[in-house]
Design an enzyme around this catalytic site. Structure first.
Site, PDB file in Angstrom:
ATOM      1  N   GLU A   1      66.811  52.345  65.711  1.00  0.00           N
ATOM      2  CA  GLU A   1      66.349  52.273  64.325  1.00  0.00           C
ATOM      3  C   GLU A   1      64.890  52.693  64.312  1.00  0.00           C
ATOM      4  OE1 GLU A   1      65.973  49.311  60.439  1.00  0.00           O
ATOM      5  OE2 GLU A   1      65.971  48.427  62.451  1.00  0.00           O
TER       6      GLU A   1
ATOM      7  N   GLU B   1      59.051  50.869  66.004  1.00  0.00           N
ATOM      8  CA  GLU B   1      58.138  50.611  64.898  1.00  0.00           C
ATOM      9  C   GLU B   1      56.722  50.969  65.326  1.00  0.00           C
ATOM     10  OE1 GLU B   1      56.270  49.992  61.691  1.00  0.00           O
ATOM     11  OE2 GLU B   1      58.424  49.560  61.589  1.00  0.00           O
TER      12      GLU B   1
ATOM     13  N   ASP C   1      59.193  55.313  54.499  1.00  0.00           N
ATOM     14  CA  ASP C   1      58.112  55.604  53.561  1.00  0.00           C
ATOM     15  C   ASP C   1      58.400  56.950  52.886  1.00  0.00           C
ATOM     16  OD1 ASP C   1      55.667  56.249  52.281  1.00  0.00           O
ATOM     17  OD2 ASP C   1      54.532  55.115  53.774  1.00  0.00           O
TER      18      ASP C   1
ATOM     19  N   ASP D   1      66.194  53.500  48.550  1.00  0.00           N
ATOM     20  CA  ASP D   1      66.350  53.249  47.118  1.00  0.00           C
ATOM     21  C   ASP D   1      65.567  54.285  46.325  1.00  0.00           C
ATOM     22  OD1 ASP D   1      63.755  52.184  47.827  1.00  0.00           O
ATOM     23  OD2 ASP D   1      63.720  51.290  45.823  1.00  0.00           O
TER      24      ASP D   1
ATOM     25  N   THR E   1      68.683  45.507  54.761  1.00  0.00           N
ATOM     26  CA  THR E   1      67.320  45.261  55.218  1.00  0.00           C
ATOM     27  C   THR E   1      66.632  44.328  54.227  1.00  0.00           C
ATOM     28  OG1 THR E   1      66.191  47.014  53.981  1.00  0.00           O
ATOM     29  CG2 THR E   1      67.304  47.669  56.022  1.00  0.00           C
ATOM     30  N   GLU E   2      65.424  43.891  54.569  1.00  0.00           N
ATOM     31  CA  GLU E   2      64.664  43.057  53.638  1.00  0.00           C
ATOM     32  C   GLU E   2      64.393  43.798  52.334  1.00  0.00           C
ATOM     33  OE1 GLU E   2      63.496  41.868  57.845  1.00  0.00           O
ATOM     34  OE2 GLU E   2      63.650  43.761  56.747  1.00  0.00           O
ATOM     35  N   TYR E   3      63.972  45.056  52.452  1.00  0.00           N
ATOM     36  CA  TYR E   3      63.715  45.859  51.261  1.00  0.00           C
ATOM     37  C   TYR E   3      64.983  46.037  50.436  1.00  0.00           C
ATOM     38  CZ  TYR E   3      58.913  47.612  51.869  1.00  0.00           C
ATOM     39  OH  TYR E   3      57.550  47.728  51.927  1.00  0.00           O
TER      40      TYR E   3
END
Length: 213
Positions: free
Chosen positions: A44, A69, A118, A154, A191-193
């Site tokens: 990921e 990350e 992003d 999104d 995911t959190e988002y």
């Protein structure tokens, strides 16, 4: 996902070499051996706080996962979850996605997850988007012949841009969902988002991409 800077984040990451890889270039071509199995390797790129990769690793014990990350404070949040779960099939890497070929051999990765990357909406930042053509070249090289990318966002603008980028690159659009949460997909891990945005009524987009052999 950006978090405030957490003092001592790098020190805390380096204190747990059992989960956070310090010299990933030494594992190039040897990731399965480092996991002590011959299971496929999925990565990921951009872990957020780790909800997705932790849950996905729990649900798929016969897959090796690497969470990548760039931001140390963000990766520390993932490490904290991993220290609670102690999942043997999950390792973490603080690194830039542009350098994947330094860490993974050609064909070593079975799947790449790009979750809520992003969008870099300004035209002058196009080359930073994780679906820009130079990143696609890198992904294609480290992916196995039957490997795939699963991309979720999104952001409609980023999704539309990415579909064009995939097409112009010559990648195969294997599946496209314009409203993932109102589709027939049953195994989606959020995911959190994703949780945050979907609760607000935002549409979630997903595409699965492969490359011609």
């Amino acid at each position: 996902m950006r978090l405030r800077n957490r003092p001592g984040a790098m020190e805390k990451l380096t204190a747990h070499p059992e989960y956070v890889i310090q010299q990933p270039e030494t594992l190039k071509g040897k990731w399965r051996g480092n996991f002590n199995n011959d299971n496929p390797v999925h990565i990921e790129i951009g872990t957020g706080k780790g909800q997705f990769i932790i849950e996905t690793a729990k649900q798929n014990p016969h897959v090796n996962f690497v969470g990548i990350e760039l931001q140390t404070s963000v990766l520390l949040s993932v490490l904290e979850k991993q220290l609670e779960e102690e999942l043997p099939n999950l390792l973490l890497l603080q690194a830039d996605a542009a350098n994947l070929q330094e860490y993974f051999e050609e064909g070593e990765v079975g799947r790449i997850y790009l979750n809520f990357s992003d969008p870099w909406p300004k035209k002058r930042h196009e080359k930073r988007r994780l679906t820009y053509k130079t990143f696609l070249t890198t992904y294609e090289k480290v992916l196995a012949d039957d490997g795939e990318i699963i991309f979720k966002t999104d952001n409609q603008g980023l999704f539309e841009y990415s579909l064009v980028s995939f097409s112009e690159y010559g990648a195969k659009l294997e599946d496209v969902k314009l409203d993932l949460h109102h589709s027939d997909v049953e195994d989606n891990v959020m995911t959190e988002y994703e949780e945050k945005f979907s609760k607000k009524g935002n549409r979630i987009y997903r595409a699965i991409i492969g490359f011609e052999n």
